[in-house]
Design an enzyme around this catalytic site. Structure first.
Site, PDB file in Angstrom:
ATOM      1  N   TYR A   1     -18.588  29.577  38.479  1.00  0.00           N
ATOM      2  CA  TYR A   1     -18.354  29.642  39.927  1.00  0.00           C
ATOM      3  C   TYR A   1     -16.917  30.054  40.258  1.00  0.00           C
ATOM      4  CZ  TYR A   1     -22.920  27.693  41.291  1.00  0.00           C
ATOM      5  OH  TYR A   1     -24.265  27.487  41.531  1.00  0.00           O
TER       6      TYR A   1
ATOM      7  N   ASN B   1     -29.546  23.513  46.806  1.00  0.00           N
ATOM      8  CA  ASN B   1     -30.437  24.631  47.126  1.00  0.00           C
ATOM      9  C   ASN B   1     -31.209  25.172  45.916  1.00  0.00           C
ATOM     10  OD1 ASN B   1     -28.399  26.038  45.899  1.00  0.00           O
ATOM     11  ND2 ASN B   1     -27.812  27.247  47.683  1.00  0.00           N
TER      12      ASN B   1
ATOM     13  N   PHE C   1     -15.481  23.789  49.191  1.00  0.00           N
ATOM     14  CA  PHE C   1     -16.588  23.064  48.559  1.00  0.00           C
ATOM     15  C   PHE C   1     -16.607  23.200  47.031  1.00  0.00           C
ATOM     16  CE2 PHE C   1     -18.151  27.223  50.024  1.00  0.00           C
ATOM     17  CZ  PHE C   1     -18.648  27.765  48.850  1.00  0.00           C
TER      18      PHE C   1
ATOM     19  N   ARG D   1     -35.912  28.689  48.157  1.00  0.00           N
ATOM     20  CA  ARG D   1     -35.096  27.804  48.994  1.00  0.00           C
ATOM     21  C   ARG D   1     -35.794  27.496  50.316  1.00  0.00           C
ATOM     22  NH1 ARG D   1     -29.560  31.094  47.573  1.00  0.00           N
ATOM     23  NH2 ARG D   1     -28.833  29.798  45.831  1.00  0.00           N
TER      24      ARG D   1
ATOM     25  N   THR E   1     -28.781  31.692  50.963  1.00  0.00           N
ATOM     26  CA  THR E   1     -27.999  30.603  50.372  1.00  0.00           C
ATOM     27  C   THR E   1     -28.204  29.290  51.113  1.00  0.00           C
ATOM     28  OG1 THR E   1     -26.322  32.205  49.678  1.00  0.00           O
ATOM     29  CG2 THR E   1     -25.641  29.886  49.779  1.00  0.00           C
TER      30      THR E   1
ATOM     31  N   LYS F   1     -31.211  24.582  39.254  1.00  0.00           N
ATOM     32  CA  LYS F   1     -30.076  23.658  39.346  1.00  0.00           C
ATOM     33  C   LYS F   1     -30.545  22.213  39.123  1.00  0.00           C
ATOM     34  CE  LYS F   1     -27.453  26.618  42.557  1.00  0.00           C
ATOM     35  NZ  LYS F   1     -26.717  26.637  43.846  1.00  0.00           N
TER      36      LYS F   1
ATOM     37  N   HIS G   1     -30.005  29.157  41.244  1.00  0.00           N
ATOM     38  CA  HIS G   1     -28.910  30.135  41.216  1.00  0.00           C
ATOM     39  C   HIS G   1     -29.453  31.468  40.728  1.00  0.00           C
ATOM     40  CE1 HIS G   1     -25.136  32.168  40.425  1.00  0.00           C
ATOM     41  NE2 HIS G   1     -25.722  32.591  39.309  1.00  0.00           N
TER      42      HIS G   1
ATOM     43  N   ARG H   1     -33.206  37.725  44.006  1.00  0.00           N
ATOM     44  CA  ARG H   1     -32.414  37.159  45.108  1.00  0.00           C
ATOM     45  C   ARG H   1     -33.288  37.007  46.355  1.00  0.00           C
ATOM     46  NH1 ARG H   1     -27.254  34.879  44.781  1.00  0.00           N
ATOM     47  NH2 ARG H   1     -27.021  35.479  46.964  1.00  0.00           N
TER      48      ARG H   1
ATOM     49  N   GLU I   1     -22.583  36.573  33.829  1.00  0.00           N
ATOM     50  CA  GLU I   1     -23.216  35.253  33.740  1.00  0.00           C
ATOM     51  C   GLU I   1     -24.135  35.145  32.524  1.00  0.00           C
ATOM     52  OE1 GLU I   1     -24.881  34.857  37.681  1.00  0.00           O
ATOM     53  OE2 GLU I   1     -22.891  34.679  38.586  1.00  0.00           O
TER      54      GLU I   1
HETATM   55  P1  DAT Z   1     -25.675  31.893  46.252  1.00  0.00           P
HETATM   56  O1  DAT Z   1     -25.982  30.645  45.430  1.00  0.00           O
HETATM   57  O2  DAT Z   1     -26.763  32.192  47.230  1.00  0.00           O
HETATM   58  O3  DAT Z   1     -25.277  33.062  45.408  1.00  0.00           O
HETATM   59  P2  DAT Z   1     -22.847  31.631  46.888  1.00  0.00           P
HETATM   60  O4  DAT Z   1     -22.568  32.365  45.615  1.00  0.00           O
HETATM   61  O5  DAT Z   1     -22.181  32.114  48.133  1.00  0.00           O
HETATM   62  O6  DAT Z   1     -24.405  31.531  47.170  1.00  0.00           O
HETATM   63  O7  DAT Z   1     -22.421  30.110  46.710  1.00  0.00           O
HETATM   64  C1  DAT Z   1     -22.687  29.427  45.498  1.00  0.00           C
HETATM   65  C2  DAT Z   1     -23.177  28.043  45.831  1.00  0.00           C
HETATM   66  O8  DAT Z   1     -22.150  27.319  46.487  1.00  0.00           O
HETATM   67  C3  DAT Z   1     -24.372  27.999  46.781  1.00  0.00           C
HETATM   68  O9  DAT Z   1     -25.598  28.173  46.129  1.00  0.00           O
HETATM   69  C4  DAT Z   1     -24.233  26.644  47.366  1.00  0.00           C
HETATM   70  C5  DAT Z   1     -22.734  26.428  47.443  1.00  0.00           C
HETATM   71  N1  DAT Z   1     -22.221  26.773  48.772  1.00  0.00           N
HETATM   72  C6  DAT Z   1     -22.090  28.014  49.294  1.00  0.00           C
HETATM   73  N2  DAT Z   1     -21.595  27.962  50.536  1.00  0.00           N
HETATM   74  C7  DAT Z   1     -21.404  26.649  50.800  1.00  0.00           C
HETATM   75  C8  DAT Z   1     -20.901  25.927  51.916  1.00  0.00           C
HETATM   76  N3  DAT Z   1     -20.508  26.538  53.033  1.00  0.00           N
HETATM   77  N4  DAT Z   1     -20.869  24.574  51.830  1.00  0.00           N
HETATM   78  C9  DAT Z   1     -21.258  23.932  50.718  1.00  0.00           C
HETATM   79  N5  DAT Z   1     -21.737  24.548  49.618  1.00  0.00           N
HETATM   80  C10 DAT Z   1     -21.803  25.892  49.669  1.00  0.00           C
HETATM   81 MG    MG Z   2     -23.628  33.480  44.257  1.00  0.00          MG
END
Ligand code: DAT
Ligand code: MG
Length: 148
Positions: A49, A112, A57, A102, A91, A9, A115, A85, A126
């Protein structure tokens, strides 16, 4: 062979972590089959996303992922989706174990570093969003006989 979509990222690119992350995956035994440095257009970020569209968010997430160049990659190998993963860590960096990307390099969930696709379905989706077929290179590596 299984493939997944991984992406350093904007925070990871700015913090010079591309080499570190590529190195971890190479050392593990996975094979890079496609990669590019790119700035994500807003529409692509929203598609990528899409599953988080209703989350509070979402706006910040799209703003962040389009805020600077990312390093998009396709990696190949046995169980690469679930194992990468694990290598990424949870996350929220508050919960990601030391030894994970991370856990070692991130502090807050909004920044973080990496991705990674979370299922076969999301990996296929994706990869197709970010890469044309011609951008993915199939090639044999002798070392794979000592890995797989
Ligand atoms: P991951 O990136 O581990 O697959 P995810 O798909 O649930 O996690 O979420 C995508 C991204 O969104 C994550 O890397 C960071 C952001 N994110 C997730 N939960 C969040 C939250 N509670 N507050 C702010 N950003 C968040
Ligand atoms: Mg995800």
């Amino acid at each position: 062979m299984e493939q997944t979509f991984l992406m350093v990222k904007p925070d990871g690119v700015q913090r010079n972590l591309i080499g570190e992350i590529v190195g971890r995956l190479e050392n593990k035994g996975y094979q890079l089959v496609g990669a590019k440095l790119m700035t994500i257009p807003t529409e692509l970020a929203e598609q990528h996303y899409g599953e988080h569209k209703e989350r509070p968010f979402f706006g910040e997430l799209v703003e962040f992922i389009t805020s600077g160049p990312v390093f998009a990659m396709v990696w190949e190998g046995e169980n690469v989706i679930s194992t990468s993963r694990l290598m990424m860590g949870a996350t929220n960096p508050k919960e990601s174990a030391p030894g994970t990307v991370r856990g070692d390099f991130a502090v807050t969930v909004g920044k973080n570093i990496i991705h990674g696709s979370d299922s076969l379905e999301s990996a296929e989706r994706e990869i197709a969003l970010f890469f044309n077929k011609e951008e993915l290179v199939a090639y044999a590596k002798d070392a794979n006989n000592w890995i797989n």
